[in-house]
Scaffold this motif. Structure first.
Motif, PDB file in Angstrom:
ATOM      1  N   THR A  12       0.521 -12.185 -12.827  1.00  0.00           N
ATOM      2  CA  THR A  12       1.703 -13.529 -12.728  1.00  0.00           C
ATOM      3  C   THR A  12       1.669 -15.150 -11.743  1.00  0.00           C
ATOM      4  OG1 THR A  12       1.164 -13.382 -10.152  1.00  0.00           O
ATOM      5  CG2 THR A  12       2.929 -11.180 -10.707  1.00  0.00           C
ATOM      6  N   ASP A  13       2.414 -15.806 -12.545  1.00  0.00           N
ATOM      7  CA  ASP A  13       1.881 -16.899 -11.675  1.00  0.00           C
ATOM      8  C   ASP A  13       1.429 -17.747 -11.463  1.00  0.00           C
ATOM      9  OD1 ASP A  13       4.683 -16.471 -10.609  1.00  0.00           O
ATOM     10  OD2 ASP A  13       5.501 -18.043 -11.704  1.00  0.00           O
ATOM     11  N   ALA A  14       1.529 -16.800 -10.287  1.00  0.00           N
ATOM     12  CA  ALA A  14       1.137 -16.764  -8.792  1.00  0.00           C
ATOM     13  C   ALA A  14      -0.799 -16.224  -9.165  1.00  0.00           C
ATOM     14  CB  ALA A  14       1.574 -15.623  -7.588  1.00  0.00           C
ATOM     15  N   GLY A  15      -1.222 -15.347 -10.042  1.00  0.00           N
ATOM     16  CA  GLY A  15      -2.526 -15.013  -9.916  1.00  0.00           C
ATOM     17  C   GLY A  15      -2.710 -13.468  -9.531  1.00  0.00           C
ATOM     18  N   HIS A  16      -1.207 -13.157  -9.646  1.00  0.00           N
ATOM     19  CA  HIS A  16      -1.773 -11.535  -9.427  1.00  0.00           C
ATOM     20  C   HIS A  16      -2.042 -10.590 -10.737  1.00  0.00           C
ATOM     21  CE1 HIS A  16      -1.588 -12.156  -4.699  1.00  0.00           C
ATOM     22  NE2 HIS A  16      -0.190 -13.188  -5.207  1.00  0.00           N
ATOM     23  N   TYR A  17      -2.921  -9.496 -10.641  1.00  0.00           N
ATOM     24  CA  TYR A  17      -2.873  -8.977 -11.611  1.00  0.00           C
ATOM     25  C   TYR A  17      -1.857  -7.771 -11.696  1.00  0.00           C
ATOM     26  CZ  TYR A  17      -6.583 -11.290 -13.085  1.00  0.00           C
ATOM     27  OH  TYR A  17      -8.212 -12.068 -13.763  1.00  0.00           O
ATOM     28  N   GLU A  18      -1.641  -7.511 -12.896  1.00  0.00           N
ATOM     29  CA  GLU A  18      -0.465  -5.635 -12.111  1.00  0.00           C
ATOM     30  C   GLU A  18      -1.470  -4.351 -12.882  1.00  0.00           C
ATOM     31  OE1 GLU A  18       2.120  -4.707 -10.686  1.00  0.00           O
ATOM     32  OE2 GLU A  18       2.266  -6.970 -10.595  1.00  0.00           O
ATOM     33  N   PRO A  19      -2.475  -4.319 -12.921  1.00  0.00           N
ATOM     34  CA  PRO A  19      -3.386  -3.112 -13.118  1.00  0.00           C
ATOM     35  C   PRO A  19      -3.321  -1.816 -13.481  1.00  0.00           C
ATOM     36  CG  PRO A  19      -4.314  -3.343 -11.050  1.00  0.00           C
ATOM     37  CD  PRO A  19      -3.234  -4.208 -11.466  1.00  0.00           C
ATOM     38  N   LEU A  20      -1.900  -1.470 -12.854  1.00  0.00           N
ATOM     39  CA  LEU A  20      -1.337  -0.428 -12.742  1.00  0.00           C
ATOM     40  C   LEU A  20      -0.075  -0.767 -13.413  1.00  0.00           C
ATOM     41  CD1 LEU A  20      -1.652   0.854  -9.717  1.00  0.00           C
ATOM     42  CD2 LEU A  20      -3.563   1.074 -11.403  1.00  0.00           C
ATOM     43  N   PHE A  21      -0.483  -2.048 -14.845  1.00  0.00           N
ATOM     44  CA  PHE A  21       0.983  -1.196 -16.392  1.00  0.00           C
ATOM     45  C   PHE A  21      -0.224  -2.074 -16.934  1.00  0.00           C
ATOM     46  CE2 PHE A  21       4.343  -2.275 -18.648  1.00  0.00           C
ATOM     47  CZ  PHE A  21       4.627  -2.078 -18.681  1.00  0.00           C
ATOM     48  N   ALA A  22      -0.921  -1.778 -17.455  1.00  0.00           N
ATOM     49  CA  ALA A  22      -2.089  -1.712 -18.146  1.00  0.00           C
ATOM     50  C   ALA A  22      -2.702  -1.877 -19.350  1.00  0.00           C
ATOM     51  CB  ALA A  22      -3.233  -2.748 -17.641  1.00  0.00           C
ATOM     52  N   PHE A  23      -3.027  -2.120 -20.246  1.00  0.00           N
ATOM     53  CA  PHE A  23      -3.541  -0.940 -21.305  1.00  0.00           C
ATOM     54  C   PHE A  23      -5.612  -1.361 -21.244  1.00  0.00           C
ATOM     55  CE2 PHE A  23      -0.323  -1.215 -23.956  1.00  0.00           C
ATOM     56  CZ  PHE A  23       0.265  -0.270 -24.861  1.00  0.00           C
ATOM     57  N   TYR A  24      -6.618   0.053 -21.432  1.00  0.00           N
ATOM     58  CA  TYR A  24      -7.566   0.346 -21.180  1.00  0.00           C
ATOM     59  C   TYR A  24      -8.000   0.539 -22.200  1.00  0.00           C
ATOM     60  CZ  TYR A  24      -6.265  -1.031 -15.807  1.00  0.00           C
ATOM     61  OH  TYR A  24      -5.849  -1.834 -15.897  1.00  0.00           O
ATOM     62  N   ARG A  25      -9.396   0.018 -22.926  1.00  0.00           N
ATOM     63  CA  ARG A  25     -10.116   1.027 -24.096  1.00  0.00           C
ATOM     64  C   ARG A  25     -11.001   1.842 -23.092  1.00  0.00           C
ATOM     65  NH1 ARG A  25      -8.819  -0.033 -28.759  1.00  0.00           N
ATOM     66  NH2 ARG A  25      -7.921  -1.602 -29.785  1.00  0.00           N
ATOM     67  N   LYS A  26     -11.850   2.788 -24.089  1.00  0.00           N
ATOM     68  CA  LYS A  26     -13.026   3.251 -23.249  1.00  0.00           C
ATOM     69  C   LYS A  26     -13.392   2.696 -23.244  1.00  0.00           C
ATOM     70  CE  LYS A  26     -11.441   8.560 -24.800  1.00  0.00           C
ATOM     71  NZ  LYS A  26     -12.047   8.678 -24.008  1.00  0.00           N
ATOM     72  N   SER A  27     -13.702   2.098 -23.691  1.00  0.00           N
ATOM     73  CA  SER A  27     -15.469   0.612 -23.585  1.00  0.00           C
ATOM     74  C   SER A  27     -15.380  -0.037 -22.424  1.00  0.00           C
ATOM     75  CB  SER A  27     -15.444  -0.679 -24.411  1.00  0.00           C
ATOM     76  OG  SER A  27     -13.920  -1.215 -24.627  1.00  0.00           O
ATOM     77  N   VAL A  28     -14.217  -0.479 -21.599  1.00  0.00           N
ATOM     78  CA  VAL A  28     -14.472  -0.090 -20.069  1.00  0.00           C
ATOM     79  C   VAL A  28     -14.800   1.137 -18.941  1.00  0.00           C
ATOM     80  CG1 VAL A  28     -11.679  -1.215 -20.184  1.00  0.00           C
ATOM     81  CG2 VAL A  28     -11.977   0.693 -19.273  1.00  0.00           C
ATOM     82  N   LEU A  29     -15.655   2.143 -19.717  1.00  0.00           N
ATOM     83  CA  LEU A  29     -15.708   3.514 -18.705  1.00  0.00           C
ATOM     84  C   LEU A  29     -16.903   2.919 -17.817  1.00  0.00           C
ATOM     85  CD1 LEU A  29     -14.771   6.977 -20.383  1.00  0.00           C
ATOM     86  CD2 LEU A  29     -14.395   5.876 -18.045  1.00  0.00           C
TER      87      LEU A  29
END
Length: 199
Positions: free
Chosen positions: A142-159
């Protein structure tokens, strides 16, 4: 649902214009935990005549090659007829749930969504997916700097980064971002991602 991280990774530029068809992907719906405010599991609350999680899953089904549900009681959600993945270690929140589902997903690219977001914004979903080449995860901010990590794309490389984070005693999803390649996509909150708490 939002989490705040002091250090912001690079913002997404113009869409990369990926050639060919859309990359196969899995949708992961996080359904674990209950709601003390609502007195019941959010995933099973009625919404438009059906359980909330069914409403969410049916919107995702035409867009993804696989649907996984993160929950620790598969019997409760057997009516969905999709795989239910238990947490590797129960009680460690969304970060452990994402780790557990990524580990068994059939696709490298995975979209993670909380079960309490009843309307899947198709335009935002496509914006995020266009940014997935060349990074480990694509996250709205958001413009306030808040992430929305539970509406996001992740690759297996983040494991590896996620496992290192949780082993260090940190359970925030955003705490793993400093260990991986993150692309952010600006949104106008709360217009594009609305959960049942704000309806």
């Amino acid at each position: 649902m939002s989490e705040t991280q002091p250090e912001r990774p690079r913002s997404a530029g113009a869409p990369p214009g990926q050639a060919g068809g859309r990359e196969p992907a899995t949708a992961i719906v996080l359904a674990g935990g209950g709601s003390t405010r609502m007195g019941a599991r959010k995933s099973l609350l009625p919404f438009r005549g059906k359980p909330l999680i069914q409403h969410v899953s049916q919107q995702l089904s035409p867009r993804f090659d696989e649907i996984l549900i993160s929950a620790n009681d598969p019997r409760e959600l057997s009516f969905l007829n999709v795989p239910v993945v238990r947490d590797e270690v129960p009680g460690q929140g969304p970060l452990r749930a994402i780790i557990s589902c990524l580990a068994v997903s059939h696709h490298d690219l995975n979209f993670v969504i909380a079960c309490d977001i009843p309307w899947v914004d198709a335009a935002l979903l496509e914006r995020l997916q266009r940014e997935t080449p060349g990074c480990d995860c694509v996250v709205p901010i958001t413009d306030a700097g808040h992430y929305e990590p539970l509406f996001a794309f992740y690759r297996k490389s983040v494991l590896p980064a996620m496992r290192q984070t949780i082993e260090a005693g940190e359970r925030r999803v955003t705490a793993a971002f400093s260990r991986c390649r993150v692309t952010t996509v600006a949104i106008l909150a709360p217009c594009e991602i609305v959960n049942v708490n704000t309806l």
